[in-house]
Structures are given as C-alpha cells and as structure tokens.
Enzyme design. Structure first.
Site, PDB file in Angstrom:
ATOM      1  N   GLU A 247       1.000  -1.304   0.049  1.00 13.89           N
ATOM      2  CA  GLU A 247      -0.067   0.052   0.008  1.00 13.89           C
ATOM      3  C   GLU A 247       0.843   1.486   0.099  1.00 13.89           C
ATOM      4  O   GLU A 247       0.526   2.225  -0.578  1.00 13.89           O
ATOM      5  CB  GLU A 247      -0.955   0.024   1.403  1.00 13.89           C
ATOM      6  CG  GLU A 247      -1.794   1.088   1.397  1.00 13.89           C
ATOM      7  CD  GLU A 247      -1.436   2.426   1.820  1.00 13.89           C
ATOM      8  OE1 GLU A 247      -2.238   3.483   1.935  1.00 13.89           O
ATOM      9  OE2 GLU A 247      -0.407   2.505   2.441  1.00 13.89           O
TER      10      GLU A 247
ATOM     11  N   HIS B  14       4.984   8.268   9.125  1.00 14.73           N
ATOM     12  CA  HIS B  14       5.928   7.913   8.084  1.00 14.73           C
ATOM     13  C   HIS B  14       7.424   8.376   8.326  1.00 14.73           C
ATOM     14  O   HIS B  14       8.254   8.699   7.773  1.00 14.73           O
ATOM     15  CB  HIS B  14       5.539   8.662   6.597  1.00 14.73           C
ATOM     16  CG  HIS B  14       4.557   7.855   5.972  1.00 14.73           C
ATOM     17  ND1 HIS B  14       4.405   8.111   4.533  1.00 14.73           N
ATOM     18  CD2 HIS B  14       3.960   6.786   6.184  1.00 14.73           C
ATOM     19  CE1 HIS B  14       3.310   7.587   4.230  1.00 14.73           C
ATOM     20  NE2 HIS B  14       3.164   6.508   5.129  1.00 14.73           N
TER      21      HIS B  14
END
Length: 293
Positions: free
Chosen positions: A128, A257
């Site tokens: 993803e 992230h």
C-alpha cells in the site's frame, strides 16, 4: 494486556529484528507468517494472493493475505481490509500495524462464532505504501476478471486507528468535495458506524477520504465503501481538540511515516475503541446484512 495490544508488540519485535516491515522484505514475511498463524489458531483458513509491483522500473513480488469464513453465500461477501506493509526504515506501528492488529482481533472473534449467514472476507493488503495501493488494486482486478465483483456487498478500510492526537473518524460518505464519486450504498456503512458510536456516547467526526489508500480501487469499481481513521499528518482543529482532547494545531500523528512510528506512537485507548467498532461490524454483518441493504 489485550490481544490487540499483543499483536502490536509482535509487529514491533519484527521491525526491530528486520529493520522494518516494508513490502517485499523479510520483515513483511515475518509479519505475514504471524498473521497466518493467528488466523489458523482462530480456525480461519488463509491464502496468499501474489502479485508483482513495478516501482520506478524495479520489480519485486509480494502478496496479500486473504481469509474468509467457510459459511455464508459466495454471492454475498462483506470485506474488511488493512494494509500490512509499512514504510521502509521504520516500525510502522500506527501506520498500519494498528489497522492490521484490529482486523486480526475482529477475525479472531468471528472465528469463534458458530453461525455465519453472510460470508466475511478479511484482507491484509501488501504494497500500500506506494503511489498506488497495489495489493487492493490487484484483488479488485482479480474479482473483475472472475466476474465476482458484484458479490461484494461492502468494503471497509482500516488504516491508522491508534493515533496519539486522535479523532474518532468515520469516512464521510456524504462529502460533496471528495476527489472521486462515492459509490451508492456507502452512506449505509457510514451510518452503521455512526450508530455504533452514538449508542456508546462516543463522539465521532466525519473524516475526509484519503484516496491514496486501499479503499481507492473499491471506490473506482463502485463498491459501497467505508472506513475508520484516527489521523495521520494533518493538524487537529480547535473544534476536534474540544471534542476529543489533545492538542489543537498539532499533527494527529506527529510521527507519521517516520522511524519514530513505534509502540510509543500509539494511543491504546483509541485503538481499543476502533477495534471494538471493527469487531462489531464483522460479527454483526456475519449474522445480518440488512443495515447494508
């Protein structure tokens, strides 16, 4: 410690050992084996759905994990999915071990149910964390090629459900400014989760659609779609801080992230709230899909 908390600890240990859980890496393989072992213990068979990713000219093979109930009609399938991979170089605990763990808990609970009327399919998506969600896109294309897409009554996406500066977010199926047309029937999924939270006096907000995640292929294929979300790098509004607590004008996930997306980057109370909602959806729809009709 609850099972869902234990799953997060296991995902962290795999990232510690291998460096991360990015698609196509030993860390991803370790995470996949863990999910498969947990599903087997819950009495659910699983399969790997392999596909090839072309990332800027570099090709590698990875896979989704698909598990579904034995009972239930093949013509009435309800899907719930979460991506299993993380970004390179970090543990990826909120994004998205949290969703993968919550989904695994829902599958475990459903595996203990005796009576299933509607088939429930769980998916742990691979790859993803790229410019497009490769794993879910591959699955939807496979369904289209096999003329099985129309059997999917609904898809629910579970991506980031334990942010430390969270909202309790439900995908806004009534959004007028979504970047893609929202499939008819999606409002019923939104209403299902809204009713669940309202019945428990749990505040919630309608949240924007992140069309970079795994709901995108289902939306493009016109499958009724919904999802739950607690936040990534976007900043919490003052109103949201008034409702949910936390810090206004600060990111909902301050370590989105980054290598600091570890066990310290999750709110376990929020994870439990969202896991309860996901489990309720899976177990309710397994018995009765009338709320989706």
């Amino acid at each position: 410690m609850s099972r869902v908390h234990g799953h997060l600890q296991q995902f962290q240990a795999m990232a510690d050992e291998h460096g991360d859980r990015a698609a196509g890496t030993p860390g991803y393989e370790a995470a996949a084996q863990y999910v498969e072992q947990q599903l087997e213990s819950a009495g659910l068979d699983s399969t790997r759905q392999y596909f090839t990713v072309d990332d800027d000219g570099e090709e590698f093979e990875t896979f989704n994990i698909i598990a579904e109930t034995e009972q239930g009609s093949d013509e009435e399938v309800i899907m719930l999915g979460a991506h299993l991979d993380g970004v390179p170089g970090g543990p990826g605990i909120n994004d998205n071990a949290s969703g993968a763990a919550a989904l695994l808990e829902a599958a475990t609970v459903l595996g203990a149910q005796d009576t299933v009327t509607n088939r429930i399919r769980f998916a742990w998506w691979g790859a993803e964390e790229f410019r497009r969600p490769h794993g879910s896109r591959h699955h939807v294309r496979d369904l289209e090629e096999e003329d099985e897409l129309e059997s999917v009554l609904a898809y629910v996406n579970v991506d980031m459900v334990a942010s430390t500066n969270p909202v309790i977010g439900v995908y806004d199926a009534q959004a007028a400014d979504a970047s893609m047309d929202i499939p008819e029937g999606s409002v019923k999924i939104m209403r299902f989760f809204a009713d669940y939270f309202d019945a428990r006096d749990q505040p919630w907000v309608a949240t924007d659609w992140d069309m970079a995640s795994d709901q995108r292929p289902f939306v493009r294929a016109d499958v009724p779609t919904g999802g739950l979300f607690t936040g990534s790098g976007e900043r919490k509004s003052r109103r949201e801080a008034d409702v949910f607590g936390g810090t206004a004008k600060a990111p909902r996930d301050p370590n989105y992230h980054t290598p600091q997306d570890d066990l310290d980057n999750v709110d376990l109370e929020t994870l439990d709230i969202m896991t309860g909602a996901i489990t309720h959806a899976a177990t309710t729809w397994a018995r009765d899909s009338s709320s989706l009709e």
